[in-house]
Motif scaffolding. Structure first.
Motif, short mmCIF file in Angstrom:
data_model
loop_
_atom_site.label_atom_id
_atom_site.label_comp_id
_atom_site.label_asym_id
_atom_site.label_seq_id
_atom_site.Cartn_x
_atom_site.Cartn_y
_atom_site.Cartn_z
N LEU A 211 8.97 -3.68 -11.94
CA LEU A 211 9.51 -4.18 -10.69
C LEU A 211 8.61 -3.78 -9.54
O LEU A 211 8.18 -2.63 -9.45
N SER A 212 8.32 -4.73 -8.66
CA SER A 212 7.54 -4.42 -7.47
C SER A 212 8.17 -5.14 -6.29
O SER A 212 8.46 -6.34 -6.37
N THR A 213 8.41 -4.41 -5.22
CA THR A 213 8.95 -5.01 -4.02
C THR A 213 8.36 -4.32 -2.81
O THR A 213 7.94 -3.16 -2.87
N GLU A 214 8.29 -5.05 -1.71
CA GLU A 214 7.71 -4.52 -0.48
C GLU A 214 8.63 -4.84 0.70
O GLU A 214 9.24 -5.91 0.75
N PHE A 215 8.69 -3.90 1.65
CA PHE A 215 9.33 -4.12 2.94
C PHE A 215 8.24 -4.01 4.02
O PHE A 215 7.36 -3.17 3.90
N TYR A 216 8.32 -4.83 5.02
CA TYR A 216 7.31 -4.75 6.08
C TYR A 216 7.95 -5.01 7.44
O TYR A 216 8.96 -5.72 7.57
N TYR A 217 7.33 -4.41 8.44
CA TYR A 217 7.76 -4.59 9.83
C TYR A 217 6.50 -4.61 10.69
O TYR A 217 5.65 -3.72 10.58
N ARG A 218 6.36 -5.63 11.52
CA ARG A 218 5.14 -5.80 12.30
C ARG A 218 5.48 -6.13 13.75
O ARG A 218 6.32 -6.99 14.02
N ILE A 219 4.82 -5.41 14.69
CA ILE A 219 4.96 -5.68 16.12
C ILE A 219 3.61 -6.15 16.63
O ILE A 219 2.59 -5.47 16.45
N ASN A 220 3.60 -7.29 17.28
CA ASN A 220 2.37 -7.88 17.79
C ASN A 220 2.42 -7.88 19.32
O ASN A 220 3.17 -8.65 19.93
N HIS A 221 1.64 -7.00 19.94
CA HIS A 221 1.62 -6.90 21.39
C HIS A 221 0.58 -7.87 21.97
O HIS A 221 -0.43 -8.16 21.36
N ASN A 222 0.84 -8.36 23.19
CA ASN A 222 -0.07 -9.29 23.88
C ASN A 222 -0.26 -10.58 23.08
O ASN A 222 -1.36 -11.12 22.97
N LYS A 223 0.80 -11.09 22.51
CA LYS A 223 0.75 -12.26 21.66
C LYS A 223 0.03 -13.42 22.36
O LYS A 223 0.37 -13.81 23.47
N ILE A 224 -1.00 -13.96 21.69
CA ILE A 224 -1.76 -15.10 22.22
C ILE A 224 -1.18 -16.38 21.63
O ILE A 224 -1.06 -16.53 20.42
#
Length: 812
Positions: free
Chosen positions: A609-622
């Protein structure tokens, strides 16, 4: 949203952590078992393979661990007795080693190198399929085995990525990684001057051994790109002698191509040559509805017609490797490619306004061409100070390209006379030089230090032209006021260091990278210049905890950057057809991305079993913004609009429902939110996005297999637009002949014609709806012949391997 996401991750990890410890062993434990896990094909060590130890008497698990980056494992605290060992890793057969006897005298039991085979999808007394797993999951990356994606056999890297988690491909071939088109593409670990989507659409699937997707790379790697790295590992033969393949493919309506890959290896030398040509075409119908409002007057323009896309590419690649000594290896090579992509559209228009409701009907012909040639040369040198991993590596690459783009749009009246014509051009050479020096110093078996320097110099000289049709003279006349000459230079220097070690079963790595950017943009006609000099800093943290029975969790943080470049920075008007004009913005600043990931990997019997959690913040979005330029003309600009947030999970299940049927079910679910201001007006938009890949492989008989892939991508939003969801189904039948020396693959793509593109954009003064329905199905036949494949099998069997003929390129 953030607290809820963190709670889910913590609860998930806690539940697994509290249920996966094995039974305690009350014996006196003072013995050690150690060794290395090695891939049967490439002879490379396998990182993060699960090593499980069982008592031969009770059949209960007594210990377990996952291998480190060098494929090394060490089981501590083992009591006297007889044991057997199992090695589990996604994409490989379970390896079992019997009769491991630990006595009081042998404190250290050396297993040596344990060779594991690619997954043959077999069970007891069942004849094997003889294929590798289509996707291999490692704790820090995903590896896509290209030869197993038979629905993409005649295509490019784009068709392969359609079947991959994390990746979305729209019907025009544009790739997004975890919802973003800002990512970095490498070829054998080296960058290229081409745009990411351009290179993915140019390289043939036949040339690629595997594709590595690294969503949270460490400070060792260039931090450019919002969502990470897609690395194309090209085919290189590892066996002695002469080997290769020749293939051809063809379909109806301008779809054909061919490829030859030849390899020779002796004791000291390894040579690879690769040449191919391909032509692809995609035909379809489009419909648009446009409303623009200016000074309280609305203008309407509806259109429908045909929009066809064609393209051809020629590419040749060569590489020579020389083993100068047991400690020194030199390689150098190069490639050349010539490419062109075309769009031919014949559209009928109907236009009116609030003040003039009578419809005016016109027609237009548009021809757009984009292409050019590009070449690169590169060299690398490796020196090993010893066999414990102490080494230094130097690389250099020079790349040059001559890009040409032109668009010609002509509006015709009812008598087919030209009433308006616009021709735009964009030409110019690009050059790029890269140099890299990497140093690795192991301090002990669990601890190492890495450091390096990287430099990248980009030079661009671009000419844009704008001409309009003169009905009197019947010629196109150049307008100097809309034609521009731009020179740009970007020079980046980077220093990085990494420190990796472990405390018990907790492994950790700290990285830090500093980059200096020197950028200059010069408008030649006006002598205006725009400069930038800035330092940026990029920390990275990676950690993993390995439980006693081989389960492990991983967490990481990296900081990344997406620098604006190209027309995004050009502060002048550039027309690219009669209805669209763009203006860049030299004042926009880079996007800075904070990326967090957590992963879980476990061996549960014969299932991993393989699973991933991710969280991403993108500042100054173009964002590319749209507004009204004039009546029926749209203005495209670029701005930093605010911040966006992405949080989600990726899951994978691989199982055999019955004999000779393998199912690979992949899912990516994430929430996307963007907020900020557009033209000084606050906005906030949010969507829940998901995509599912349901991939099936059937063994029909000994030499034939069927693959059926079904993909769904949900709707998604951006600051001004929304794309509807779409679904498609691909089918492929592969038959092998003459003991697998010859194979034929019939591909049917988009069987039911459901892969349509539906898109809506709107702002305070405009509304656009677009529907594109492409011709279906796409049918292609691929025939592939292997040179010296049987000899290759004999060599591989002597070495204990059991995989495909070609193995990956340089380690990455």
């Amino acid at each position: 949203m953030i607290p809820r996401f963190k709670q889910i991750v913590l609860i998930f990890l806690f539940l697994f952590a509290t249920n996966i410890y094995p039974e305690n062993n009350n014996k006196k434990n003072d013995h050690v078992i150690h060794g290395y896990i090695i891939d049967a094909e490439s002879k490379h060590p396998i990182s993060y393979a699960n090593v499980l130890l069982f008592s031969s008497e009770t059949k209960k698990q007594t210990s377990g661990i996952a291998t480190n980056d060098d494929g090394y494992f060490e089981l501590n605290g083992i009591g006297p007795g007889v044991y057997f060992m199992e090695i589990h890793f996604i994409g490989y057969k379970i390896k079992q080693v019997e009769d491991i006897e630990i006595t009081e005298e042998n404190d250290l039991f050396d297993m040596g190198e344990i060779i594991i085979q690619p997954d043959l999808l077999s069970t007891d007394n069942i004849e094997v399929l003889g294929q590798r797993s289509p996707i291999t999951y490692q704790i820090d990356k995903k590896i896509i085995n290209v030869d197993e994606q038979i629905t993409a056999t005649s295509g490019t890297a784009v068709e392969i990525l359609e079947n991959v988690p994390s990746v979305t491909v729209d019907i025009e071939g544009n790739v997004s990684l975890r919802g973003s088109s800002n990512f970095t593409v490498l070829i054998d670990g080296r960058p290229t001057i081409l745009e990411a989507n351009d290179i993915l659409q140019q390289i043939s699937a036949a040339s690629i051994d595997n594709i590595e997707i690294i969503t949270n790379p460490s400070a060792k790697f260039n931090p450019e790109g919002t969502t990470g790295i897609i690395n194309l590992v090209m085919k290189k033969n590892k066996q002695l002698g002469f080997h290769g393949l020749v293939e051809g493919n063809g379909g109806y309506r301008n779809r054909y191509g061919g490829q030859a890959i030849l390899n020779y290896k002796s004791g000291k030398y390894q040579l690879t040559m690769d040449a191919g040509y391909g032509q692809r075409a995609r035909y379809g119908d489009e419909r648009e509805e446009n409303i623009t409002t200016q000074e309280n007057v609305s203008s309407f323009r509806n259109s429908e017609g045909t929009s066809d896309r064609e393209g051809d590419r020629f590419r040749v690649r060569g590489e020579l490797g020389i083993q100068l000594s047991p400690a020194d290896f030199l390689s150098f090579g190069g490639n050349f490619q010539d490419r062109e992509r075309r769009r031919i559209a014949n559209i009928n228009f109907s236009e009116w306004t609030d003040l003039a409701p009578e419809k005016i009907n016109t027609a237009s012909n548009t021809f757009r061409s984009r292409g050019g040639d590009e070449y690169s040369v590169y060299a690398s040198y490796d020196h090993k100070f010893n066999e414990s991993g102490h080494l230094i590596r130097a690389e250099a690459q020079y790349e040059s390209g001559d890009s040409k783009e032109s668009t010609n749009t002509e509006l015709l009246d009812n008598n087919f006379a030209i009433v308006n014509g616009i021709k735009t051009t964009e030409d110019g050479p690009d050059e790029e030089f890269q140099a890299k020096l990497d140093y690795t110093l192991p301090l002990n078996k669990d601890t190492k230090f890495e450091a390096g320097y990287q430099n990248e110099l980009d030079l661009s000289d671009e000419l844009t032209g704008y001409s309009t049709y003169n009905p009197t003279s019947g010629r196109y006349e150049l307008h100097d006021e809309f034609s521009n000459h731009v020179k740009s230079q970007r020079n980046e220097h980077a220093l990085y260091s990494l420190f990796a070690s472990k405390i018990g079963q907790l492994g950790y790595q700290f990285g830090f990278r500093a980059e200096y950017t020197d950028r200059k943009i010069e408008l030649v006609e006006t002598t205006n210049t725009f400069t930038l000099n800035r330092w940026d800093y990029f920390p990275s943290i990676h950690s993993s905890y390995k439980f006693a029975n081989g389960h492990q969790v991983m967490a990481s943080y990296t900081r990344r950057i997406d620098r604006p470049r190209g027309w995004y920075l050009e502060p002048f008007e550039t027309w690219f057809d009669a209805f669209n004009v763009r203006v860049g913005n030299p004042d926009i600043i880079p996007e800075y991305i904070d990326s967090y990931e957590a992963g879980y990997q476990a061996a549960l019997g014969k299932t991993v079993l393989s699973t991933e959690f991710y969280y991403r913040i993108n500042h100054n979005k173009i964002e590319r913004l749209r507004s009204v330029y004039d009546e029926t003309v749209t203005l495209h600009t670029t701005e930093n609009v605010g911040t966006d947030y992405s949080s989600g999970t990726e899951l994978m299940v691989n199982f055999d429902p019955v004999k000779d049927w393998n199912v690979n079910l992949l899912g990516n679910l994430y929430n996307y939110r963007i907020e900020g201001a557009i033209f000084e007006e606050a906005f906030s938009r949010e969507s829940f996005n998901w995509n599912v890949r349901f991939n099936n492989r059937f063994k029909l008989w000994e030499s034939a297999q069927l693959q059926l892939n079904m993909n769904y991508n949900s709707a998604s939003v951006s600051s001004q637009s929304e794309r509807e969801g779409f679904f498609y189904t691909h089918l492929a039948l592969k038959q092998e002949f003459f003991n697998k020396t010859l194979s034929a693959t019939l591909q049917i793509r988009d069987m039911f014609g459901t892969a349509n593109y539906e898109h809506t954009s709107k702002g305070t003064d405009f509304y656009t709806y677009r529907l594109y329905e492409r011709e279906f199905p796409e049918i292609t036949l691929n025939v592939r012949y292997f040179i010296n494949r049987q000899q290759n099998k004999k060599d591989r069997n002597r070495g204990g391997g059991d995989g495909e003929d070609f193995n990956g390129g340089e380690e990455f």
